[in-house]
Design a protein around this motif. Structure first.
Motif, PDB file in Angstrom:
ATOM      1  N   VAL A 313       0.831  -1.203   0.000  1.00  0.00           N
ATOM      2  CA  VAL A 313       0.000   0.000   0.000  1.00  0.00           C
ATOM      3  C   VAL A 313       0.867   1.254   0.000  1.00  0.00           C
ATOM      4  O   VAL A 313       0.464   2.307  -0.500  1.00  0.00           O
ATOM      5  N   LYS A 314       2.074   1.141   0.534  1.00  0.00           N
ATOM      6  CA  LYS A 314       2.956   2.296   0.619  1.00  0.00           C
ATOM      7  C   LYS A 314       3.378   2.807  -0.754  1.00  0.00           C
ATOM      8  O   LYS A 314       3.887   3.931  -0.864  1.00  0.00           O
ATOM      9  N   LEU A 315       3.183   2.003  -1.789  1.00  0.00           N
ATOM     10  CA  LEU A 315       3.495   2.456  -3.147  1.00  0.00           C
ATOM     11  C   LEU A 315       2.709   3.706  -3.517  1.00  0.00           C
ATOM     12  O   LEU A 315       3.193   4.564  -4.265  1.00  0.00           O
ATOM     13  N   TYR A 316       1.489   3.807  -2.985  1.00  0.00           N
ATOM     14  CA  TYR A 316       0.622   4.934  -3.328  1.00  0.00           C
ATOM     15  C   TYR A 316       1.065   6.240  -2.649  1.00  0.00           C
ATOM     16  O   TYR A 316       0.539   7.305  -2.978  1.00  0.00           O
ATOM     17  N   ASP A 317       1.994   6.128  -1.718  1.00  0.00           N
ATOM     18  CA  ASP A 317       2.522   7.329  -1.072  1.00  0.00           C
ATOM     19  C   ASP A 317       3.643   7.964  -1.891  1.00  0.00           C
ATOM     20  O   ASP A 317       3.960   9.148  -1.700  1.00  0.00           O
ATOM     21  N   VAL A 318       4.237   7.177  -2.778  1.00  0.00           N
ATOM     22  CA  VAL A 318       5.386   7.683  -3.530  1.00  0.00           C
ATOM     23  C   VAL A 318       5.143   7.722  -5.036  1.00  0.00           C
ATOM     24  O   VAL A 318       5.940   8.330  -5.763  1.00  0.00           O
ATOM     25  N   LEU A 319       4.060   7.109  -5.499  1.00  0.00           N
ATOM     26  CA  LEU A 319       3.768   7.065  -6.927  1.00  0.00           C
ATOM     27  C   LEU A 319       2.364   7.575  -7.205  1.00  0.00           C
ATOM     28  O   LEU A 319       1.491   7.482  -6.345  1.00  0.00           O
ATOM     29  N   PRO A 320       2.126   8.130  -8.401  1.00  0.00           N
ATOM     30  CA  PRO A 320       0.752   8.479  -8.773  1.00  0.00           C
ATOM     31  C   PRO A 320      -0.095   7.220  -8.851  1.00  0.00           C
ATOM     32  O   PRO A 320       0.432   6.129  -9.116  1.00  0.00           O
ATOM     33  N   ALA A 324       1.086   3.234  -9.597  1.00  0.00           N
ATOM     34  CA  ALA A 324       0.999   2.227  -8.535  1.00  0.00           C
ATOM     35  C   ALA A 324       0.081   1.084  -8.948  1.00  0.00           C
ATOM     36  O   ALA A 324       0.364  -0.083  -8.676  1.00  0.00           O
ATOM     37  N   ASN A 325      -1.023   1.415  -9.618  1.00  0.00           N
ATOM     38  CA  ASN A 325      -1.947   0.377 -10.089  1.00  0.00           C
ATOM     39  C   ASN A 325      -1.281  -0.545 -11.109  1.00  0.00           C
ATOM     40  O   ASN A 325      -1.495  -1.758 -11.103  1.00  0.00           O
ATOM     41  N   TYR A 326      -0.495   0.060 -11.999  1.00  0.00           N
ATOM     42  CA  TYR A 326       0.214  -0.745 -13.003  1.00  0.00           C
ATOM     43  C   TYR A 326       1.148  -1.735 -12.324  1.00  0.00           C
ATOM     44  O   TYR A 326       1.200  -2.910 -12.701  1.00  0.00           O
ATOM     45  N   LEU A 327       1.869  -1.268 -11.297  1.00  0.00           N
ATOM     46  CA  LEU A 327       2.779  -2.148 -10.568  1.00  0.00           C
ATOM     47  C   LEU A 327       2.009  -3.209  -9.788  1.00  0.00           C
ATOM     48  O   LEU A 327       2.479  -4.343  -9.640  1.00  0.00           O
ATOM     49  N   MET A 328       0.818  -2.852  -9.276  1.00  0.00           N
ATOM     50  CA  MET A 328       0.002  -3.832  -8.563  1.00  0.00           C
ATOM     51  C   MET A 328      -0.390  -4.982  -9.492  1.00  0.00           C
ATOM     52  O   MET A 328      -0.470  -6.135  -9.077  1.00  0.00           O
TER      53      MET A 328
END
Length: 418
Positions: A313-320, A324-328
């Protein structure tokens, strides 16, 4: 920060994944390796929680929830797979397929037809059943190894893409819909970029195919009871969709009801005999696949118990959100998309329609990038001897291109709807 036991559980999960990847090297069945690491993870969690009553109770609750989810999946799969095994054994599925297929068709056209069929079928039924039917189609074509693998890749991607736009087709789509993040209309429209991505993959993989396939029409002597059971199967699927949407009936309950009706009908038609007991079809199910699911879900459940999945979830703190969705989506090829989606929803991430539609697509289709990343891939791998983790990696580039094209199209769709 993770404590020692958490790090050990994470290490066991990594070893379980390596056991799947290196199956051909270590000569240990993937179901055996992941089951060992999955069960061992929970044993260690219990041993480490004995010093705390609250911690021990939490582990007990977590295991009960994990076992409940696994049991529900197992019973559903046993019901669906028994139907498919029966209809395959009787030759009904093969007969219907050959009636639909033309006598002569180019392999390129045949690949596109297979992708379309996988997409449409998985929009109506669950991914497991859709994969079993599509793999039966591929096997009936008697293609060589190289071509069979190309068809298998399109089937896996098509099945995952078809389920993403229907609440009955994919669990993660249903979860996001129930949270009020997207509407039915928006999901139906999401099928457009999803289907477009399937066609992109089919075109990319169809390039080396240039021969004309001559379809040898086959037929099997079918009894009246075979047609009746096929109708029961179709009605069970329709009842599962309507019952879940209108009355919130769990799909496993509907399929168990359909299975019981199948048994009773076979008995009424005199087909349940000592020489061919109807219950024997349950024994013909690929239990290696079910044991593999058991091990994988135990591992994922253990990771969820130590909150290892929450770190994503912390990905959304550093990426648009879109990045982040693409990486998910990429991560869902390694981690089960259900707990991954549950963690995101529980974190109450704030996104607009563009974010939620692209996330729905990403976690639903991203698992196609690895053969072990989705139920469709696991089932296909159990049915096709030549389909392994390594052989599937050869199609990483076209799969990634297709996934990315669908993801970009989902972003464009959301902007049009906004």
């Amino acid at each position: 920060m993770f404590d020692t036991i958490d790090l050990i559980v994470i290490l066991l999960a990594i070893l379980g994944l390596l056991g799947v990847v290196l199956e051909e090297v270590i000569h240990v069945n993937k179901a055996q390796s992941v089951l060992f690491f999955g069960a061992t993870s929970w044993v260690l969690l219990f041993l480490s929680s004995m010093d705390s009553d609250m911690g021990h109770a939490a582990v007990i609750t977590g295991l009960e929830e994990n076992i409940g989810e696994i049991a529900s999946l197992w019973l559903f799969l046993i019901s669906a797979m028994t139907f498919v095994v029966y209809l395959n054994q009787k030759g009904l599925i093969e007969t219907l397929i050959y009636k639909v297929l033309p006598s002569r068709v180019s392999e390129r056209t045949l690949l596109i037809m297979t992708g379309t069929f996988a997409f449409l079928f998985s929009s109506i039924v669950d991914n497991i059943t859709a994969t079993l039917i599509c793999v039966a189609l591929v096997l009936s074509l008697n293609l060589d190894r190289r071509k069979t693998l190309r068809f298998a890749a399109v089937v896996i991607f098509g099945v995952n893409s078809g389920g993403v736009a229907m609440i009955t087709g994919d669990v993660t789509t249903l979860m996001i819909f129930l949270e009020g993040k997207v509407t039915i209309t928006e999901l139906i429209l999401l099928s457009l970029p999803a289907f477009g991505a399937v066609m992109v993959l089919a075109v990319l993989l169809a390039r080396p195919l240039n021969e004309v396939a001559v379809i040898q029409k086959k037929s099997h002597p079918l009894a009246k009871v075979d047609y009746v059971i096929a109708i029961i199967f179709a009605l069970t699927i329709l009842s599962t969709i309507t019952g879940n949407v209108m009355f919130d009936i769990p799909p496993v309950l509907t399929f168990l009801t359909g299975l019981s009706i199948m048994f009773l009908v076979a008995r009424a038609f005199g087909q349940d005999t000592e020489d061919d007991p109807i219950m024997n079809y349950i024994r013909r199910i690929e239990f290696d696949t079910l044991m593999f699911f058991l091990g994988i879900l135990l591992l994922v459940g253990a990771l969820k118990e130590i909150h290892a999945l929450d770190t994503f979830v912390k990905l959304y703190d550093v990426l648009p959100p879109w990045a982040a969705n693409y990486l998910m989506g990429l991560l869902s090829a390694l981690i089960d998309n259900v707990p991954l989606t549950a963690a995101l929803l529980k974190a109450d991430i704030h996104m607009d329609l563009e974010g939620w539609l692209s996330l729905t697509y990403a976690v639903g289709v991203g698992g196609s990038l690895l053969v072990i990343g989705s139920a469709a891939g696991i089932v296909a791998m159990s049915k096709l001897e030549d389909l392994t983790f390594g052989s599937y990696l050869k199609y990483t580039a076209p799969l990634l291109i297709a996934y990315s094209s669908g993801f970009v199209a989902s972003l464009m769709l959301a902007r049009i709807l906004a």
